[in-house]
Design a protein around this motif. Sequence first.
Motif, PDB file in Angstrom:
ATOM      1  N   LEU A  34      46.859  44.528  52.699  1.00 17.44           N
ATOM      2  CA  LEU A  34      45.692  45.874  52.754  1.00 17.44           C
ATOM      3  C   LEU A  34      46.064  46.938  51.510  1.00 17.44           C
ATOM      4  O   LEU A  34      45.205  47.228  51.042  1.00 17.44           O
ATOM      5  CB  LEU A  34      46.017  46.475  54.125  1.00 17.44           C
ATOM      6  CG  LEU A  34      45.017  47.846  54.424  1.00 17.44           C
ATOM      7  CD1 LEU A  34      43.642  47.107  54.317  1.00 17.44           C
ATOM      8  CD2 LEU A  34      45.421  48.503  55.776  1.00 17.44           C
ATOM      9  N   ALA A  35      47.373  47.088  51.396  1.00 19.42           N
ATOM     10  CA  ALA A  35      47.844  48.217  50.465  1.00 19.42           C
ATOM     11  C   ALA A  35      47.298  47.456  49.105  1.00 19.42           C
ATOM     12  O   ALA A  35      46.963  48.154  48.191  1.00 19.42           O
ATOM     13  CB  ALA A  35      49.341  48.274  50.352  1.00 19.42           C
ATOM     14  N   LEU A  36      47.364  46.224  48.586  1.00 21.35           N
ATOM     15  CA  LEU A  36      46.901  45.555  47.505  1.00 21.35           C
ATOM     16  C   LEU A  36      45.344  45.959  47.177  1.00 21.35           C
ATOM     17  O   LEU A  36      44.992  45.925  46.332  1.00 21.35           O
ATOM     18  CB  LEU A  36      47.356  44.078  47.280  1.00 21.35           C
ATOM     19  CG  LEU A  36      48.930  43.975  46.907  1.00 21.35           C
ATOM     20  CD1 LEU A  36      49.224  42.597  47.130  1.00 21.35           C
ATOM     21  CD2 LEU A  36      49.031  44.628  45.642  1.00 21.35           C
ATOM     22  N   VAL A  37      44.680  45.368  48.275  1.00 20.36           N
ATOM     23  CA  VAL A  37      43.095  45.694  48.434  1.00 20.36           C
ATOM     24  C   VAL A  37      42.715  46.974  48.153  1.00 20.36           C
ATOM     25  O   VAL A  37      42.019  47.037  47.209  1.00 20.36           O
ATOM     26  CB  VAL A  37      42.636  44.845  49.841  1.00 20.36           C
ATOM     27  CG1 VAL A  37      41.281  45.255  50.016  1.00 20.36           C
ATOM     28  CG2 VAL A  37      42.937  43.519  49.742  1.00 20.36           C
ATOM     29  N   VAL A  38      43.408  48.046  48.515  1.00 20.36           N
ATOM     30  CA  VAL A  38      42.974  49.281  48.373  1.00 20.36           C
ATOM     31  C   VAL A  38      43.489  49.666  46.998  1.00 20.36           C
ATOM     32  O   VAL A  38      42.520  50.199  46.432  1.00 20.36           O
ATOM     33  CB  VAL A  38      43.539  50.152  49.619  1.00 20.36           C
ATOM     34  CG1 VAL A  38      43.547  51.545  49.189  1.00 20.36           C
ATOM     35  CG2 VAL A  38      43.205  49.784  50.832  1.00 20.36           C
ATOM     36  N   GLY A  39      44.623  49.067  46.535  1.00 25.43           N
ATOM     37  CA  GLY A  39      45.324  49.805  45.378  1.00 25.43           C
ATOM     38  C   GLY A  39      44.466  49.175  44.118  1.00 25.43           C
ATOM     39  O   GLY A  39      44.114  49.784  43.084  1.00 25.43           O
ATOM     40  N   GLY A  41      41.171  48.679  44.170  1.00 29.20           N
ATOM     41  CA  GLY A  41      39.874  49.135  44.294  1.00 29.20           C
ATOM     42  C   GLY A  41      38.957  48.143  44.784  1.00 29.20           C
ATOM     43  O   GLY A  41      37.680  48.446  44.878  1.00 29.20           O
ATOM     44  N   TRP A  42      39.327  47.278  45.613  1.00 27.96           N
ATOM     45  CA  TRP A  42      38.263  46.352  46.135  1.00 27.96           C
ATOM     46  C   TRP A  42      37.585  47.006  47.292  1.00 27.96           C
ATOM     47  O   TRP A  42      36.450  46.467  47.735  1.00 27.96           O
ATOM     48  CB  TRP A  42      38.877  45.062  46.717  1.00 27.96           C
ATOM     49  CG  TRP A  42      39.612  44.210  45.421  1.00 27.96           C
ATOM     50  CD1 TRP A  42      39.129  44.312  43.963  1.00 27.96           C
ATOM     51  CD2 TRP A  42      40.638  43.270  45.632  1.00 27.96           C
ATOM     52  NE1 TRP A  42      40.002  43.427  43.559  1.00 27.96           N
ATOM     53  CE2 TRP A  42      40.894  42.510  44.228  1.00 27.96           C
ATOM     54  CE3 TRP A  42      41.130  42.491  46.593  1.00 27.96           C
ATOM     55  CZ2 TRP A  42      41.569  41.608  43.961  1.00 27.96           C
ATOM     56  CZ3 TRP A  42      42.036  41.594  46.183  1.00 27.96           C
ATOM     57  CH2 TRP A  42      42.284  41.178  45.055  1.00 27.96           C
ATOM     58  N   LEU A  43      37.980  47.856  47.750  1.00 30.11           N
ATOM     59  CA  LEU A  43      37.365  48.746  48.861  1.00 30.11           C
ATOM     60  C   LEU A  43      36.520  49.955  48.386  1.00 30.11           C
ATOM     61  O   LEU A  43      36.305  50.947  49.283  1.00 30.11           O
ATOM     62  CB  LEU A  43      38.294  49.152  49.990  1.00 30.11           C
ATOM     63  CG  LEU A  43      39.035  48.033  50.948  1.00 30.11           C
ATOM     64  CD1 LEU A  43      39.894  48.578  51.921  1.00 30.11           C
ATOM     65  CD2 LEU A  43      37.944  46.792  51.514  1.00 30.11           C
ATOM     66  N   GLY A  44      36.760  50.152  46.962  1.00 33.82           N
ATOM     67  CA  GLY A  44      35.934  51.223  46.568  1.00 33.82           C
ATOM     68  C   GLY A  44      36.909  51.998  45.471  1.00 33.82           C
ATOM     69  O   GLY A  44      38.223  52.003  45.849  1.00 33.82           O
ATOM     70  N   GLU A  45      36.553  52.591  44.445  1.00 36.95           N
ATOM     71  CA  GLU A  45      37.485  53.085  43.373  1.00 36.95           C
ATOM     72  C   GLU A  45      37.924  54.455  43.916  1.00 36.95           C
ATOM     73  O   GLU A  45      39.215  54.554  43.695  1.00 36.95           O
ATOM     74  CB  GLU A  45      36.318  53.533  42.304  1.00 36.95           C
ATOM     75  CG  GLU A  45      36.256  52.441  41.141  1.00 36.95           C
ATOM     76  CD  GLU A  45      37.602  51.873  40.553  1.00 36.95           C
ATOM     77  OE1 GLU A  45      38.044  52.898  40.307  1.00 36.95           O
ATOM     78  OE2 GLU A  45      37.612  50.673  40.425  1.00 36.95           O
ATOM     79  N   PHE A  46      37.123  55.101  44.966  1.00 34.49           N
ATOM     80  CA  PHE A  46      37.476  56.492  45.344  1.00 34.49           C
ATOM     81  C   PHE A  46      38.732  56.168  46.191  1.00 34.49           C
ATOM     82  O   PHE A  46      39.862  56.848  46.155  1.00 34.49           O
ATOM     83  CB  PHE A  46      36.312  56.852  46.269  1.00 34.49           C
ATOM     84  CG  PHE A  46      37.077  58.153  47.047  1.00 34.49           C
ATOM     85  CD1 PHE A  46      37.157  59.461  46.283  1.00 34.49           C
ATOM     86  CD2 PHE A  46      37.074  58.110  48.354  1.00 34.49           C
ATOM     87  CE1 PHE A  46      37.653  60.486  46.961  1.00 34.49           C
ATOM     88  CE2 PHE A  46      37.532  59.478  49.018  1.00 34.49           C
ATOM     89  CZ  PHE A  46      37.591  60.531  48.383  1.00 34.49           C
ATOM     90  N   ARG A  47      38.767  55.079  47.256  1.00 34.54           N
ATOM     91  CA  ARG A  47      40.044  54.859  48.102  1.00 34.54           C
ATOM     92  C   ARG A  47      41.191  54.420  47.284  1.00 34.54           C
ATOM     93  O   ARG A  47      42.279  54.640  47.650  1.00 34.54           O
ATOM     94  CB  ARG A  47      39.510  53.645  49.122  1.00 34.54           C
ATOM     95  CG  ARG A  47      38.395  53.987  50.149  1.00 34.54           C
ATOM     96  CD  ARG A  47      38.321  52.930  51.214  1.00 34.54           C
ATOM     97  NE  ARG A  47      37.330  53.302  51.872  1.00 34.54           N
ATOM     98  CZ  ARG A  47      37.282  53.628  53.227  1.00 34.54           C
ATOM     99  NH1 ARG A  47      38.575  54.306  53.562  1.00 34.54           N
ATOM    100  NH2 ARG A  47      36.176  53.915  53.938  1.00 34.54           N
ATOM    101  N   GLY A  48      41.056  53.722  46.248  1.00 29.43           N
ATOM    102  CA  GLY A  48      41.959  53.155  45.142  1.00 29.43           C
ATOM    103  C   GLY A  48      42.749  54.333  44.516  1.00 29.43           C
ATOM    104  O   GLY A  48      43.976  54.125  44.330  1.00 29.43           O
TER     105      GLY A  48
END
Length: 199
Positions: A34-39, A41-48
């Motif tokens: 999950l940390a890699l996915v968020v980092g 930016g696959w869940l959006g640039e803002f979240r990353g």
Amino acid sequence: MSRSVAAKALARSYTGERTLTFLVGLLALAGGALALVVGFGWLGEFRGRRPLLDPIATAWLGAHATPARIAAIVLGVLLFVAGLRWAARSLRPEPRPDLDLDRTEGAELVVTAAAIAGAVQADAERLDGVSRARVRAVGSRTSPALRITLWLREGTDLKGVWADLDTQVLTRARESLGLPALPAAVRLELDTSPAKRVR
């Protein structure tokens, strides 16, 4: 001696430890993924780009500081107690069950685990090709099992030893103890031959 029978004899009380370790590892793997996915930016640039400690979560914890501290302390104590129990359970000696042959009051007959292991070991050491043996009785009083290690001489017929062990030693042990089944895990090793002196 089927695989399931041998597995029963080999299995200590590791099922709980293995399950808990697997679940903790799975949780850590999911958290890392999950940390890699968020980092990335696959869940959006803002979240990353957001900080690791979410400002919304920080603000909520600040507004509810006392319940959050109490929950953290309770969770820490629970994890500490669970860890102590897990460590104590893992480090305790494995039970060596004595077997109740007769529970009639006044005429009780109990065979100790050491006696069972000694008798089976003596029988196993008489087999052709076996130089020595080690036997341990494990399991519970209601469901005993054996762990057998045999050291074989060089050139021994493996199939013959296996058949003799099953038909002579284990069958005799089952019949003597009056058990319908006596699971056994067998480990075979080649005994080291005495060193030859070079002149």
